[in-house]
Design a protein around this motif. Structure first.
Motif, PDB file in Angstrom:
ATOM      1  N   ASP A  17     -52.741  -6.121   5.344  1.00 22.67           N
ATOM      2  CA  ASP A  17     -54.005  -6.610   4.806  1.00 22.67           C
ATOM      3  C   ASP A  17     -53.751  -7.529   3.620  1.00 22.67           C
ATOM      4  OD1 ASP A  17     -55.319  -5.149   6.641  1.00 22.67           O
ATOM      5  OD2 ASP A  17     -55.727  -3.438   5.326  1.00 22.67           O
ATOM      6  N   GLU A  23     -66.965  -6.103  10.690  1.00 23.35           N
ATOM      7  CA  GLU A  23     -67.572  -4.825  10.307  1.00 23.35           C
ATOM      8  C   GLU A  23     -66.909  -3.656  11.021  1.00 23.35           C
ATOM      9  OE1 GLU A  23     -71.723  -5.057  11.054  1.00 23.35           O
ATOM     10  OE2 GLU A  23     -72.104  -6.607   9.521  1.00 23.35           O
ATOM     11  N   ARG A  69     -63.532  -3.780  12.256  1.00 18.39           N
ATOM     12  CA  ARG A  69     -62.074  -3.763  12.090  1.00 18.39           C
ATOM     13  C   ARG A  69     -61.744  -4.053  10.633  1.00 18.39           C
ATOM     14  NH1 ARG A  69     -63.696  -6.687  16.431  1.00 18.39           N
ATOM     15  NH2 ARG A  69     -62.961  -6.091  18.505  1.00 18.39           N
ATOM     16  N   GLU A  70     -61.290  -3.071   9.919  1.00 18.95           N
ATOM     17  CA  GLU A  70     -61.006  -3.234   8.503  1.00 18.95           C
ATOM     18  C   GLU A  70     -59.853  -4.214   8.287  1.00 18.95           C
ATOM     19  OE1 GLU A  70     -59.880  -0.499   4.578  1.00 18.95           O
ATOM     20  OE2 GLU A  70     -60.247   0.436   6.545  1.00 18.95           O
TER      21      GLU A  70
END
Length: 325
Positions: free
Chosen positions: A10, A251, A253-254
């Motif tokens: 991320d 919304e 899939r983080e």
């Protein structure tokens, strides 16, 4: 159709804006800055050379001519200078309204640059098209210095390179000529030295961490178009345009950015070409597009890519306007 998800580290969504941070634009005595435009026939290596000088991919490349469709500014930062390279569409005899508009963009660019680099491949004979381009350059920007750049040294023999250098030197009435290979990183510093000598003294135009002034959506649409062009033949590439519809954090899939984009074609039958047998080509287009987008954005991407027909959009003023031309 969309691609499968993969796990990527991320990246924080709210990265600091470099342009908003305080920037030291102070420059030493004798610092030079300015704009250089590479011109030439389509597919003479202008985009590849731009990417090599900037040190990062900012212009898409493809085997087909007329790949570049808008001026792309790449910034080269040096100790004694800042060189802004303007990669332009290839100047050509237009067959469509799009071609006419691209030529006008190129000619307008001439008036705003400090140096023009005429690109001629080492492995192709200088012909009427090259002379036509040089005449157009001189007519549009009679006072702007023109240097000759022999590209693609890696594709031919030293004897052929030497002959090409002499012919281009004569074509430019004794003007300066530099041989380069963007692929092999040969003579790029020499080329930059020659360009810098022609630039006026002046301040930096961009912060040190900027490599291009293209916006995010434009770069994304170009990467998708590059993936779509890969492996295609002459019957389709000019008919391909790409538009980014929406970009937003997923919304479901983080850490994933959702990108919704459309490939526009001119005829319904062209969809079959992009799909390929059993949708295999379409799958490759999505996979390669998504990989390039992840590299650009630095985070995981969910790509929703669709095809639409905009009949004869290259010659339709209304359609050209919608697609940004």
């Amino acid at each position: 159709m969309s691609s499968d998800s993969f796990d990527f580290p991320d990246i924080p969504e709210d990265l600091p804006d470099a342009a908003a941070a305080p920037v030291d634009f102070s420059t030493p005595d004798g610092f030079r800055s300015g704009f250089v435009s590479f011109v030439g026939r389509p597919n003479t290596g202008k985009s590849t050379l731009t990417n090599a000088l900037v040190g990062e991919k900012i212009a898409i490349t493809a085997d087909q001519p007329e790949t570049t469709r808008h001026p792309i500014r790449g910034i080269v930062h040096r100790r004694d200078s800042q060189v802004i390279v303007v990669d332009t569409p290839g100047l050509h005899r237009p067959r469509t309204l799009l071609g006419e508009r691209l030529n006008e963009v190129v000619k307008e660019t001439y008036a705003d640059v400090d140096v023009i680099g005429l690109c001629i491949p080492a492995d192709e004979k200088i012909g009427p098209g090259d002379r036509w381009i040089l005449d157009a350059v001189r007519a549009s920007a009679p006072k702007t210095p023109v240097i000759g750049i022999v590209t693609k040294l890696d594709k031919t023999s030293k004897d052929q390179v030497g002959a090409q250098l002499m012919e281009l030197h004569d074509l430019l009435d004794g003007g300066e000529v530099i041989p380069v290979s963007a692929k092999e990183q040969v003579q790029l510093d020499v080329l930059l030295d020659v360009i810098t000598e022609q630039l006026p003294e002046g301040p930096k135009f961009y912060p040190d961490d900027h490599i291009t002034d293209d916006d995010r959506d434009t770069r994304m649409s170009e990467l998708i178009r590059e993936a779509a062009l890969s492996g295609l033949h002459d019957e389709l590439p000019h008919s391909v345009a790409v538009q980014i519809d929406e970009v937003f954090p997923s919304e479901e899939r983080e850490g994933v950015l959702e990108i919704h984009a459309v490939i526009f074609l001119e005829r319904e039958g062209q969809k079959r070409i992009l799909r390929g047998k059993d949708n295999r080509r379409w799958g490759r287009i999505i996979h390669n597009s998504r990989k390039s987008l992840i590299d650009l954005l630095g985070q995981n991407v969910f790509l929703d890519l669709r095809m639409k027909v905009a009949k004869n959009w290259q010659s339709d003023p209304k359609q050209l306007g919608k697609l940004g031309f």
